[in-house]
Write an enzyme that holds these catalytic residues in place. Sequence first.
Site, PDB file in Angstrom:
ATOM      1  N   ASN A  37       0.808  -1.214   0.000  1.00 29.55           N
ATOM      2  CA  ASN A  37       0.000   0.000   0.000  1.00 29.55           C
ATOM      3  C   ASN A  37       0.850   1.276   0.000  1.00 29.55           C
ATOM      4  O   ASN A  37       1.677   1.484   0.891  1.00 29.55           O
ATOM      5  CB  ASN A  37      -0.901  -0.016   1.252  1.00 29.55           C
ATOM      6  CG  ASN A  37      -2.150   0.805   1.075  1.00 29.55           C
ATOM      7  OD1 ASN A  37      -2.383   1.384   0.020  1.00 29.55           O
ATOM      8  ND2 ASN A  37      -2.970   0.862   2.119  1.00 29.55           N
ATOM      9  N   HIS A 122     -14.970  -5.139  10.785  1.00 31.05           N
ATOM     10  CA  HIS A 122     -14.616  -3.828  11.350  1.00 31.05           C
ATOM     11  C   HIS A 122     -15.847  -2.990  11.652  1.00 31.05           C
ATOM     12  O   HIS A 122     -16.479  -2.483  10.725  1.00 31.05           O
ATOM     13  CB  HIS A 122     -13.818  -3.030  10.336  1.00 31.05           C
ATOM     14  CG  HIS A 122     -12.412  -3.492  10.186  1.00 31.05           C
ATOM     15  ND1 HIS A 122     -11.407  -2.641   9.826  1.00 31.05           N
ATOM     16  CD2 HIS A 122     -11.839  -4.698  10.338  1.00 31.05           C
ATOM     17  CE1 HIS A 122     -10.274  -3.312   9.759  1.00 31.05           C
ATOM     18  NE2 HIS A 122     -10.509  -4.568  10.064  1.00 31.05           N
ATOM     19  N   ARG A 147     -14.052  -6.149  15.384  1.00 30.95           N
ATOM     20  CA  ARG A 147     -13.111  -5.110  15.811  1.00 30.95           C
ATOM     21  C   ARG A 147     -13.873  -3.810  15.991  1.00 30.95           C
ATOM     22  O   ARG A 147     -14.696  -3.465  15.123  1.00 30.95           O
ATOM     23  CB  ARG A 147     -12.027  -4.959  14.742  1.00 30.95           C
ATOM     24  CG  ARG A 147     -10.909  -4.030  15.146  1.00 30.95           C
ATOM     25  CD  ARG A 147      -9.919  -3.836  14.011  1.00 30.95           C
ATOM     26  NE  ARG A 147     -10.204  -2.608  13.299  1.00 30.95           N
ATOM     27  CZ  ARG A 147      -9.326  -1.966  12.524  1.00 30.95           C
ATOM     28  NH1 ARG A 147      -8.116  -2.456  12.347  1.00 30.95           N
ATOM     29  NH2 ARG A 147      -9.653  -0.857  11.909  1.00 30.95           N
ATOM     30  N   TYR A 159      -7.478   6.844  13.127  1.00 32.97           N
ATOM     31  CA  TYR A 159      -7.373   5.581  12.424  1.00 32.97           C
ATOM     32  C   TYR A 159      -8.614   4.721  12.684  1.00 32.97           C
ATOM     33  O   TYR A 159      -9.102   4.634  13.806  1.00 32.97           O
ATOM     34  CB  TYR A 159      -6.122   4.801  12.888  1.00 32.97           C
ATOM     35  CG  TYR A 159      -6.195   3.395  12.391  1.00 32.97           C
ATOM     36  CD1 TYR A 159      -5.925   3.119  11.059  1.00 32.97           C
ATOM     37  CD2 TYR A 159      -6.648   2.355  13.202  1.00 32.97           C
ATOM     38  CE1 TYR A 159      -6.079   1.842  10.555  1.00 32.97           C
ATOM     39  CE2 TYR A 159      -6.809   1.081  12.709  1.00 32.97           C
ATOM     40  CZ  TYR A 159      -6.514   0.835  11.385  1.00 32.97           C
ATOM     41  OH  TYR A 159      -6.687  -0.420  10.888  1.00 32.97           O
ATOM     42  N   ASP A 210      -7.632  -2.158  17.514  1.00 37.37           N
ATOM     43  CA  ASP A 210      -6.338  -1.863  16.896  1.00 37.37           C
ATOM     44  C   ASP A 210      -5.836  -0.511  17.390  1.00 37.37           C
ATOM     45  O   ASP A 210      -6.457   0.525  17.135  1.00 37.37           O
ATOM     46  CB  ASP A 210      -6.508  -1.839  15.367  1.00 37.37           C
ATOM     47  CG  ASP A 210      -5.171  -1.807  14.632  1.00 37.37           C
ATOM     48  OD1 ASP A 210      -4.132  -1.611  15.292  1.00 37.37           O
ATOM     49  OD2 ASP A 210      -5.180  -1.970  13.393  1.00 37.37           O
ATOM     50  N   HIS A 212      -2.920   0.655  16.494  1.00 33.36           N
ATOM     51  CA  HIS A 212      -2.198   1.154  15.323  1.00 33.36           C
ATOM     52  C   HIS A 212      -0.893   1.861  15.689  1.00 33.36           C
ATOM     53  O   HIS A 212      -0.615   2.979  15.231  1.00 33.36           O
ATOM     54  CB  HIS A 212      -3.115   2.046  14.465  1.00 33.36           C
ATOM     55  CG  HIS A 212      -2.969   1.775  12.997  1.00 33.36           C
ATOM     56  ND1 HIS A 212      -2.294   2.613  12.150  1.00 33.36           N
ATOM     57  CD2 HIS A 212      -3.386   0.761  12.222  1.00 33.36           C
ATOM     58  CE1 HIS A 212      -2.318   2.124  10.924  1.00 33.36           C
ATOM     59  NE2 HIS A 212      -2.973   0.986  10.946  1.00 33.36           N
ATOM     60  N   GLU A 236      -4.317  -4.871  19.485  1.00 34.32           N
ATOM     61  CA  GLU A 236      -3.398  -5.014  18.340  1.00 34.32           C
ATOM     62  C   GLU A 236      -2.431  -3.843  18.225  1.00 34.32           C
ATOM     63  O   GLU A 236      -2.821  -2.691  18.445  1.00 34.32           O
ATOM     64  CB  GLU A 236      -4.268  -5.104  17.080  1.00 34.32           C
ATOM     65  CG  GLU A 236      -3.503  -5.102  15.781  1.00 34.32           C
ATOM     66  CD  GLU A 236      -4.455  -5.119  14.592  1.00 34.32           C
ATOM     67  OE1 GLU A 236      -5.606  -5.583  14.737  1.00 34.32           O
ATOM     68  OE2 GLU A 236      -4.046  -4.646  13.510  1.00 34.32           O
ATOM     69  N   GLU A 262       1.451  -7.053  11.522  1.00 34.26           N
ATOM     70  CA  GLU A 262       0.977  -6.875  10.143  1.00 34.26           C
ATOM     71  C   GLU A 262       2.024  -6.222   9.243  1.00 34.26           C
ATOM     72  O   GLU A 262       1.961  -6.378   8.030  1.00 34.26           O
ATOM     73  CB  GLU A 262      -0.344  -6.097  10.107  1.00 34.26           C
ATOM     74  CG  GLU A 262      -0.241  -4.656  10.566  1.00 34.26           C
ATOM     75  CD  GLU A 262      -1.579  -3.932  10.556  1.00 34.26           C
ATOM     76  OE1 GLU A 262      -2.569  -4.526  11.009  1.00 34.26           O
ATOM     77  OE2 GLU A 262      -1.612  -2.782  10.105  1.00 34.26           O
ATOM     78  N   ARG A 283       0.347 -11.536  13.397  1.00 37.23           N
ATOM     79  CA  ARG A 283      -0.509 -11.020  12.323  1.00 37.23           C
ATOM     80  C   ARG A 283       0.159 -10.953  10.950  1.00 37.23           C
ATOM     81  O   ARG A 283      -0.369 -10.341  10.020  1.00 37.23           O
ATOM     82  CB  ARG A 283      -1.023  -9.628  12.724  1.00 37.23           C
ATOM     83  CG  ARG A 283      -2.162  -9.768  13.694  1.00 37.23           C
ATOM     84  CD  ARG A 283      -2.785  -8.486  14.085  1.00 37.23           C
ATOM     85  NE  ARG A 283      -3.084  -7.546  13.030  1.00 37.23           N
ATOM     86  CZ  ARG A 283      -4.047  -7.676  12.129  1.00 37.23           C
ATOM     87  NH1 ARG A 283      -4.809  -8.753  12.122  1.00 37.23           N
ATOM     88  NH2 ARG A 283      -4.243  -6.733  11.221  1.00 37.23           N
ATOM     89  N   HIS A 312      -3.383 -10.480   8.933  1.00 33.59           N
ATOM     90  CA  HIS A 312      -3.837  -9.195   8.411  1.00 33.59           C
ATOM     91  C   HIS A 312      -4.715  -9.449   7.179  1.00 33.59           C
ATOM     92  O   HIS A 312      -4.375 -10.273   6.332  1.00 33.59           O
ATOM     93  CB  HIS A 312      -2.577  -8.422   8.017  1.00 33.59           C
ATOM     94  CG  HIS A 312      -2.777  -6.998   7.662  1.00 33.59           C
ATOM     95  ND1 HIS A 312      -1.839  -6.306   6.922  1.00 33.59           N
ATOM     96  CD2 HIS A 312      -3.761  -6.115   7.936  1.00 33.59           C
ATOM     97  CE1 HIS A 312      -2.247  -5.060   6.769  1.00 33.59           C
ATOM     98  NE2 HIS A 312      -3.411  -4.914   7.376  1.00 33.59           N
ATOM     99  N   GLU A 339      -8.516 -11.608   9.744  1.00 29.43           N
ATOM    100  CA  GLU A 339      -9.185 -10.318   9.516  1.00 29.43           C
ATOM    101  C   GLU A 339      -9.873 -10.344   8.154  1.00 29.43           C
ATOM    102  O   GLU A 339      -9.328 -10.865   7.181  1.00 29.43           O
ATOM    103  CB  GLU A 339      -8.136  -9.192   9.540  1.00 29.43           C
ATOM    104  CG  GLU A 339      -8.740  -7.808   9.335  1.00 29.43           C
ATOM    105  CD  GLU A 339      -7.696  -6.703   9.385  1.00 29.43           C
ATOM    106  OE1 GLU A 339      -6.482  -6.998   9.268  1.00 29.43           O
ATOM    107  OE2 GLU A 339      -8.091  -5.534   9.548  1.00 29.43           O
ATOM    108  N   TRP A 402       1.428   6.826  12.418  1.00 26.61           N
ATOM    109  CA  TRP A 402       0.028   6.749  11.993  1.00 26.61           C
ATOM    110  C   TRP A 402      -0.494   5.345  12.245  1.00 26.61           C
ATOM    111  O   TRP A 402       0.204   4.383  12.104  1.00 26.61           O
ATOM    112  CB  TRP A 402      -0.109   7.076  10.499  1.00 26.61           C
ATOM    113  CG  TRP A 402      -1.567   6.962  10.103  1.00 26.61           C
ATOM    114  CD1 TRP A 402      -2.577   7.846  10.411  1.00 26.61           C
ATOM    115  CD2 TRP A 402      -2.180   5.890   9.389  1.00 26.61           C
ATOM    116  NE1 TRP A 402      -3.770   7.380   9.930  1.00 26.61           N
ATOM    117  CE2 TRP A 402      -3.557   6.183   9.298  1.00 26.61           C
ATOM    118  CE3 TRP A 402      -1.708   4.706   8.821  1.00 26.61           C
ATOM    119  CZ2 TRP A 402      -4.476   5.350   8.662  1.00 26.61           C
ATOM    120  CZ3 TRP A 402      -2.595   3.871   8.186  1.00 26.61           C
ATOM    121  CH2 TRP A 402      -3.971   4.192   8.104  1.00 26.61           C
TER     122      TRP A 402
END
Length: 402
Positions: A37, A122, A147, A159, A210, A212, A236, A262, A283, A312, A339, A402
Amino acid sequence: MKITDAKVIVTSPGRNFVTLKIMTDECVYGIGDATLNGRELAVVSYLKDHVAPCLIGRDPHQIEDIWQYLYRGAYWRTGPVTMAAIAAVDTALWDIKAKAANMPLYQLLGGKSRAGVMVYGHANGRDIDETIDEVGKYVELGYKAIRAQSGIPGLDSTYGVSADKLFYEPADADLPSENVWSTTKYLDHTPRLFEAIRNKYGFDPHLLHDVHHRLTPIEAARLGKSLEPYRLFWMEDAVPAENQESFRLIRQHTTTPLAVGEIFNTIWDCRTLIQEQLIDYIRTTVVHAGGITHLRRILDFASIYNVRSGCHGATDLSPVCMGASLHLGLSAPNFGVQEYMRHTPETDEVFPHAYSYSDGYLYPGDTPGHGVDLDEALAEKYPYRRAYLPVNRLEDGAMWNW
Ligand code: KDG
Ligand code: MG
């Protein structure tokens, strides 16, 4: 059998995906996900310029040897670009082997250890009330694990909270958008979210959260302790994990189960975490951890230490990665949860697949191979569009994770 061609296909049916298609002289082909990504074109170049020429003429059945050739042979090891490229080759080769054997991939991995793969969805909202409603929608859809993420009072965005509730897409802009983060506000708010969800739905659904990568170890320890009454399935990415030792401190303070990995690429990224039993779920997933060959090695290692999988499965991992992950999940003795962020209908059309969702579980299907294909003609209609993940700043303007 010989590899005759290795083609890299970039398509953007709502978001960018990079796919490797390996052709053979026996008309069997295999495909692998190579999506990273926000850095997609780096993997495209790695594959086109440096990997594809080395594959032509090789026997596609030599999966382990080709993995070692690409890993050891490059001299420059690990890293997300390298490992996504190796993963794409490896996934495509397992696809070829299973198609040649006329078997679904899970059969080659040892057969089924379970009937289906439990997934989590989610639920997210701008505030606690909206998140509670969203959790209800996943309960209605039959999800056993959900989640939950919520907007934080005093912060414009955070996030995990999206405009479109079913299809979350964090890579939202042509250049990185900027978010503002406050750990203080987050730590005050999050226990209230889970208290409210448990009050409404009781203790039946598994709840996940999460963080993050946003906390320090002692802050993560505090959050884990404050969430204990709500019995989370996992917390997570509580802290960035470059320092695997950080988890020792978190672990000493809380019984909230921990998940991480992840963004890990190899078994060495999680060696201490697993060996010292500092985590409960690993993950890592197929595309970012070197394909089925390497992910299976990680999961086997984890199984010795009672660490289970929690691969992930965000939208930036293509249906090809999901299909491969489901076959591995069906067979792995220490599977935990998968997930499942749904792809948009456009993406599903470009990647026809055999897997299906029913009542909280995904089933990989019995099509030979990993069961996911690519409609090349349709893929061509969706050209690459640059898209980045956001960045985070603290309230004083300093850069944060982030
Ligand atoms: O590309 C980044 C996303 O995959 C990531 O932000 C999603 O953290 C994520 C998750 O748990 O799905
Ligand atoms: Mg995550």
